[in-house]
Scaffold this active site. Structure first.
Site, PDB file in Angstrom:
ATOM      1  N   CYS A  22      63.985  53.926  35.182  1.00  0.00           N
ATOM      2  CA  CYS A  22      65.239  54.660  35.117  1.00  0.00           C
ATOM      3  C   CYS A  22      65.400  55.127  33.675  1.00  0.00           C
ATOM      4  CB  CYS A  22      66.393  53.745  35.491  1.00  0.00           C
ATOM      5  SG  CYS A  22      67.980  54.432  35.025  1.00  0.00           S
ATOM      6  N   TYR A  71      29.020  45.222  44.218  1.00  0.00           N
ATOM      7  CA  TYR A  71      28.681  44.402  45.376  1.00  0.00           C
ATOM      8  C   TYR A  71      28.456  45.195  46.657  1.00  0.00           C
ATOM      9  CZ  TYR A  71      33.690  45.131  45.420  1.00  0.00           C
ATOM     10  OH  TYR A  71      34.914  45.719  45.352  1.00  0.00           O
ATOM     11  N   LEU A  93      40.057  45.076  53.171  1.00  0.00           N
ATOM     12  CA  LEU A  93      39.562  43.910  53.914  1.00  0.00           C
ATOM     13  C   LEU A  93      40.717  43.175  54.568  1.00  0.00           C
ATOM     14  CD1 LEU A  93      37.180  42.342  51.230  1.00  0.00           C
ATOM     15  CD2 LEU A  93      36.466  43.428  53.362  1.00  0.00           C
ATOM     16  N   LYS A 102      41.112  34.032  51.081  1.00  0.00           N
ATOM     17  CA  LYS A 102      41.871  33.920  49.828  1.00  0.00           C
ATOM     18  C   LYS A 102      42.191  32.465  49.522  1.00  0.00           C
ATOM     19  CE  LYS A 102      43.408  38.460  49.179  1.00  0.00           C
ATOM     20  NZ  LYS A 102      44.506  39.339  48.837  1.00  0.00           N
ATOM     21  N   ASP A 135      24.435  41.329  18.189  1.00  0.00           N
ATOM     22  CA  ASP A 135      25.230  42.556  18.215  1.00  0.00           C
ATOM     23  C   ASP A 135      24.864  43.441  17.030  1.00  0.00           C
ATOM     24  OD1 ASP A 135      26.398  41.450  20.348  1.00  0.00           O
ATOM     25  OD2 ASP A 135      28.413  41.243  19.476  1.00  0.00           O
ATOM     26  N   GLU A 147      30.478  36.019  48.766  1.00  0.00           N
ATOM     27  CA  GLU A 147      30.555  36.511  47.375  1.00  0.00           C
ATOM     28  C   GLU A 147      31.936  36.224  46.814  1.00  0.00           C
ATOM     29  OE1 GLU A 147      30.277  40.704  47.901  1.00  0.00           O
ATOM     30  OE2 GLU A 147      28.368  40.562  48.977  1.00  0.00           O
ATOM     31  N   GLU A 174      21.980  43.641  15.404  1.00  0.00           N
ATOM     32  CA  GLU A 174      20.698  44.334  15.606  1.00  0.00           C
ATOM     33  C   GLU A 174      20.857  45.492  16.587  1.00  0.00           C
ATOM     34  OE1 GLU A 174      17.286  40.934  15.182  1.00  0.00           O
ATOM     35  OE2 GLU A 174      18.939  40.503  16.537  1.00  0.00           O
ATOM     36  N   TYR A 175      21.688  45.252  17.592  1.00  0.00           N
ATOM     37  CA  TYR A 175      21.965  46.315  18.570  1.00  0.00           C
ATOM     38  C   TYR A 175      22.593  47.507  17.849  1.00  0.00           C
ATOM     39  CZ  TYR A 175      23.723  48.614  22.802  1.00  0.00           C
ATOM     40  OH  TYR A 175      23.979  49.518  23.805  1.00  0.00           O
ATOM     41  N   ASP A 176      23.582  47.217  17.006  1.00  0.00           N
ATOM     42  CA  ASP A 176      24.269  48.288  16.278  1.00  0.00           C
ATOM     43  C   ASP A 176      23.307  49.090  15.406  1.00  0.00           C
ATOM     44  OD1 ASP A 176      26.611  47.590  17.415  1.00  0.00           O
ATOM     45  OD2 ASP A 176      27.349  46.423  15.697  1.00  0.00           O
ATOM     46  N   LYS A 182      35.512  37.168  45.420  1.00  0.00           N
ATOM     47  CA  LYS A 182      36.378  38.339  45.550  1.00  0.00           C
ATOM     48  C   LYS A 182      36.982  38.598  44.172  1.00  0.00           C
ATOM     49  CE  LYS A 182      39.817  40.481  48.500  1.00  0.00           C
ATOM     50  NZ  LYS A 182      40.621  41.105  47.483  1.00  0.00           N
ATOM     51  N   GLU A 240      33.864  46.607  41.220  1.00  0.00           N
ATOM     52  CA  GLU A 240      35.170  46.317  40.666  1.00  0.00           C
ATOM     53  C   GLU A 240      35.087  46.451  39.146  1.00  0.00           C
ATOM     54  OE1 GLU A 240      36.744  45.482  43.632  1.00  0.00           O
ATOM     55  OE2 GLU A 240      38.557  44.777  42.680  1.00  0.00           O
ATOM     56  N   CYS A 300      67.548  56.222  40.552  1.00  0.00           N
ATOM     57  CA  CYS A 300      67.755  54.829  40.203  1.00  0.00           C
ATOM     58  C   CYS A 300      68.768  54.193  41.148  1.00  0.00           C
ATOM     59  CB  CYS A 300      68.234  54.724  38.763  1.00  0.00           C
ATOM     60  SG  CYS A 300      68.777  53.057  38.357  1.00  0.00           S
ATOM     61  N   CYS A 307      72.197  53.332  39.073  1.00  0.00           N
ATOM     62  CA  CYS A 307      73.096  54.326  38.481  1.00  0.00           C
ATOM     63  C   CYS A 307      72.945  55.701  39.110  1.00  0.00           C
ATOM     64  CB  CYS A 307      72.840  54.436  36.987  1.00  0.00           C
ATOM     65  SG  CYS A 307      71.248  55.163  36.609  1.00  0.00           S
ATOM     66  N   ASP A 309      39.042  40.024  41.282  1.00  0.00           N
ATOM     67  CA  ASP A 309      40.393  40.570  41.250  1.00  0.00           C
ATOM     68  C   ASP A 309      40.517  41.626  40.157  1.00  0.00           C
ATOM     69  OD1 ASP A 309      42.952  40.884  42.083  1.00  0.00           O
ATOM     70  OD2 ASP A 309      43.746  39.140  41.029  1.00  0.00           O
ATOM     71  N   CYS A 327      72.742  52.739  32.401  1.00  0.00           N
ATOM     72  CA  CYS A 327      72.584  52.271  33.775  1.00  0.00           C
ATOM     73  C   CYS A 327      73.144  50.824  33.913  1.00  0.00           C
ATOM     74  CB  CYS A 327      71.098  52.297  34.058  1.00  0.00           C
ATOM     75  SG  CYS A 327      70.617  51.605  35.597  1.00  0.00           S
TER      76      CYS A 327
HETATM   77  P1  AMP Z   1      42.401  44.041  49.544  1.00  0.00           P
HETATM   78  O1  AMP Z   1      42.643  45.039  48.418  1.00  0.00           O
HETATM   79  O2  AMP Z   1      43.153  42.749  49.351  1.00  0.00           O
HETATM   80  O3  AMP Z   1      42.508  44.663  50.888  1.00  0.00           O
HETATM   81  O4  AMP Z   1      40.889  43.584  49.392  1.00  0.00           O
HETATM   82  C1  AMP Z   1      39.855  44.528  49.518  1.00  0.00           C
HETATM   83  C2  AMP Z   1      39.309  44.813  48.169  1.00  0.00           C
HETATM   84  O5  AMP Z   1      38.713  43.667  47.607  1.00  0.00           O
HETATM   85  C3  AMP Z   1      38.195  45.796  48.185  1.00  0.00           C
HETATM   86  O6  AMP Z   1      38.644  47.107  48.267  1.00  0.00           O
HETATM   87  C4  AMP Z   1      37.547  45.533  46.868  1.00  0.00           C
HETATM   88  O7  AMP Z   1      38.181  46.291  45.870  1.00  0.00           O
HETATM   89  C5  AMP Z   1      37.880  44.094  46.557  1.00  0.00           C
HETATM   90  N1  AMP Z   1      36.709  43.229  46.403  1.00  0.00           N
HETATM   91  C6  AMP Z   1      36.550  42.340  45.406  1.00  0.00           C
HETATM   92  N2  AMP Z   1      35.394  41.686  45.506  1.00  0.00           N
HETATM   93  C7  AMP Z   1      34.773  42.155  46.610  1.00  0.00           C
HETATM   94  C8  AMP Z   1      33.528  41.871  47.234  1.00  0.00           C
HETATM   95  N3  AMP Z   1      32.689  40.934  46.766  1.00  0.00           N
HETATM   96  N4  AMP Z   1      33.221  42.573  48.348  1.00  0.00           N
HETATM   97  C9  AMP Z   1      34.083  43.491  48.838  1.00  0.00           C
HETATM   98  N5  AMP Z   1      35.256  43.810  48.294  1.00  0.00           N
HETATM   99  C10 AMP Z   1      35.623  43.144  47.189  1.00  0.00           C
HETATM  100 ZN    ZN Z   2      69.636  53.442  36.377  1.00  0.00          ZN
END
Ligand code: AMP
Ligand code: ZN
Length: 681
Positions: free
Chosen positions: A436, A232, A84, A320, A34, A114, A36-38, A116, A180, A418, A421, A118, A441
């Protein structure tokens, strides 16, 4: 150095820096430190400062933008970003495969599997090799223009890998890439630790922290968050041949994009399932959280034939991972108000047994999660307990959706006010939440009273949730000070109460009038002020009066008080309602104990100014009491042993801390030595 030389060196440096960036983010195989990069980066920065006309927007120095934006512009995606469909078990995956083969009866079907990721979906457009626009998914057709924020993410190239771009694809005029953005798990922990120190509200999970970061209007703040990105998919493109998903993943990598470290081309659905298991086993090797796998038909010509439904493509599906899950019907959605006024949607469920208990409510997190998962009232939903105490709704079983399932419009549902309240609500984009704004409240009041009475604050025994709810609903209590005017007769009449229990509550309240100052400060429930901060504030200011008088600057002089907390405390004491409550508390006889009374006593204690860790079970004290006694004597009590630790106090069944302390040569005290050093209590 003349102009020509400077220009040449600038080019060299940019190429070098881009190369190291790729080695780091795309290949995960850095070759320089890092530091050297800097050094390279600083040299480039200096040359550019001396030659401002040579600065180009895609220079590695140009990631952080200037002034904050007022709002985000809209961007229309060139190709829509799809959601999806989900599956939760192998049977459902087989169903997916059957549907695909039925639509393409005579063709061989290969799949790509692949992770998924998050995080939060993003789309980035490159025109003639240069990044031009970056956007959120939004509703799939139109998203927010978050270009300035995305430019700060070093894993995202500002321009495509030049050599590959020109030699392989000289006519790649347009490329839309999808992926993502995420916070690495480590980075998330660090960010929350820092926020805790600054007294700022913590993010619930890396995904929320990422969403909050991408929605920042000030890209300088985003630049400080260690966001990553992984790509992806390809959207609109001109000038590149991409016949399959496997080709897309390979080309993305060649062009300089980080792609999933693990993905597999599978010959059939059986291999898909085997790889899905393999991925789940290797989940912890990935730097980001994943919530399953995505299965995609490999050939794009087959994608065309399969087409899409209104919401999701037919050529891909999410699988999932299931934790402890159950399915049940979503009867209704209600909205709860937390102590800080956050409005949280809650699923009211047909009761179902899950991981040892019957569940009838689960959190839906926030408005955007409901939309993202397209959860409708009447749906069969999947609920999960993933190590948390509060179960959450994680998805919908679409096949079971009744015709009359109703989408849920959060703001409409609560009539834009709200639910407790009727007061005005305000959007808090950083927490993807509505709040709120009314401090009196009733629901907030209930939570505030619970907090006031809790063990970490005023520690009022026998004053629990059931009683508090009645006190507020019957309007016996309108603020925390009213607790002190409660009469035994009033309390005895309430549900589940009798003369004896009512007397206990009144006695406990009476006792609470002389608690330590930090407990009162914490109990007031000032936004951003946790227990640790309350202790520091008590030590620094010594009385509520001093705390109340302090300016924002003075507040920041207390240890660990950052600007956000300082402002919040300052505002709290400028609020007329809060001041009225404080006055009532005083009139009721609440007299917090000053820390200085104790610190006189503590002078000369062997623990004054020392850092102490406790491990194992003590016989004479609870862990909390022992900590309290140490703090009274001016010690700093911490959780883990390090070189800075002065003493380790060891009770029964001491754990690994003992071994570590021995290794580091930390002084170890058994319980009797500890008691001796404490002296009289
Ligand atoms: P969902 O939001 O549960 O409907 O899942 C769809 C979302 O999964 C997509 O809009 C992407 O943001 C996300 N996602 C994460 N990894 C992948 C992947 N390898 N291929 C496609 N979508 C992905
Ligand atoms: Zn409230």
């Amino acid at each position: 150095m003349n102009k020509a030389e400077a220009s040449k060196r600038i080019d060299q440096l940019r190429q070098e820096l881009n190369r190291h960036n790729r080695l780091y983010y795309v290949d995960a195989a850095p070759v320089i430190s890092d530091h050297e990069y800097d050094l390279l980066y600083k040299e480039l920065q200096q040359l550019e400062t001396g030659n401002p006309e040579l600065v180009t927007p895609d220079s590695p120095t140009q990631r952080v933008g200037g002034e904050p934006l007022k709002e985000f512009r809209n961007v229309k995606h060139l190709q829509p970003m799809m959601s999806l469909d989900n599956t939760y078990n192998f049977d459902e995956l087989r169903e997916f495969d059957k549907r695909v083969r039925k639509l393409l009866p005579d063709e061989a079907i290969e799949y790509v599997l692949e992770p998924k990721v998050d995080g939060c979906s993003i789309s980035i457009r490159y025109e003639d090799g240069t990044m031009t626009i970056g956007a959120t998914r939004g509703d799939g057709t139109t998203g927010d223009d978050i270009t300035a924020n995305l430019r700060t993410i070093k894993a995202i190239p500002l321009s495509l890998h030049p050599t590959l771009h020109h030699s392989h694809t000289p006519s790649l005029h347009l490329l839309e890439v999808r992926g993502e953005a995420y916070l690495p798990i480590e980075g998330f922990k660090k960010l929350n630790a820092q926020r805790e120190k600054d007294g700022e509200e913590l993010f619930a999970n890396p995904r929320n922290a990422t969403a909050g970061s991408l929605k920042q209007l000030d890209s300088r703040i985003v630049a400080k968050r260690p966001l990553g990105a992984v790509f992806y998919a390809v959207g609109a493109h001109e000038g590149i041949e991409l016949p399959t998903q496997a080709d897309a993943l390979r080309s993305l990598k060649e062009l300089g994009f980080p792609t999933p470290q693990m993905w597999w081309l599978c010959k059939d659905i059986d291999e898909v399932m085997a790889r899905a298991d393999e991925l789940q086993k290797k989940e912890s090797d990935l730097p980001y959280e994943i919530d399953g796998a995505v299965v995609k038909v490999n050939r794009f010509d087959q994608w065309k034939q399969l087409g899409t439904t209104a919401k999701a493509p037919r050529y891909a599906i999410a699988y999932k991972y299931s934790h402890e899950q159950a399915r049940t019907k979503l009867n209704a959605i209600t909205v709860q108000v937390g102590r800080t006024g956050t409005l949280t949607p809650v699923a009211e469920l047909e009761p179902v047994f899950l991981a040892g208990s019957t569940i009838s409510r689960a959190t839906l997190h926030n408005e955007e999660e409901i939309k993202r998962k397209d959860i409708r009232i009447g749906d069969t939903v999947i609920i999960e307990k993933a190590g948390e105490v509060i179960p959450a709704v994680v998805g919908v079983v679409l096949e079971n959706r009744p015709k009359d399932a109703r989408p849920f419009d959060f703001v409409k549902h609560i009539h834009n006010k709200c639910p407790s309240c009727g007061g005005p609500i305000r959007r808090d984009p950083e927490f993807v939440a509505w709040r709120c704004e009314n401090i009196s409240c009733p629901m907030q009041l209930k939570r505030t009273l619970e907090h006031y009475a809790s063990r970490g604050a005023m520690d009022v025994e026998n004053l629990g949730e059931v009683l508090i709810n009645q006190l507020v609903d019957k309007e016996l209590v309108k603020d925390i000070a009213d607790l002190y005017s409660l009469k035994v007769e009033q309390l005895a009449e309430l549900d589940r109460m009798a003369e004896k229990s009512a007397t206990n509550v009144v006695t406990a309240l009476e006792e609470s009038k002389h608690r330590d100052l930090w407990r009162v400060i914490h109990g007031l429930g000032i936004l951003h002020v946790g227990e640790g901060a309350a202790r520091k504030l008590a030590d620094h200011f010594q009385s509520l009066e001093q705390l109340e008088k302090a300016s924002v600057e003075e507040l920041q002089r207390a240890q660990d008080v950052g600007p956000v907390m300082a402002q919040s405390i300052f505002d709290f004491f400028r609020n007329a309602k809060n001041m009225a409550v404080l006055k009532k508390l005083h009139e009721a006889g609440v007299r917090p104990q000053r820390p200085e009374v104790r610190s006189q006593r503590s002078e000369g204690s062997p623990f004054t100014g020392k850092t102490v860790v406790i491990t194992g079970t003590l016989s004479k004290f609870s862990r909390e009491q022992a900590q309290e006694e140490l703090r009274k004597r001016g010690a700093k009590v911490t959780d883990s042993v390090s070189k800075k630790t002065d003493f380790l106090v060891v009770g029964e069944d001491a754990g690994s801390k003992l071994a570590k302390a021995e290794k580091l040569g930390v002084k170890i005290l058994n319980e009797s030595e500890f008691l001796e050093k404490l002296g009289g209590t």
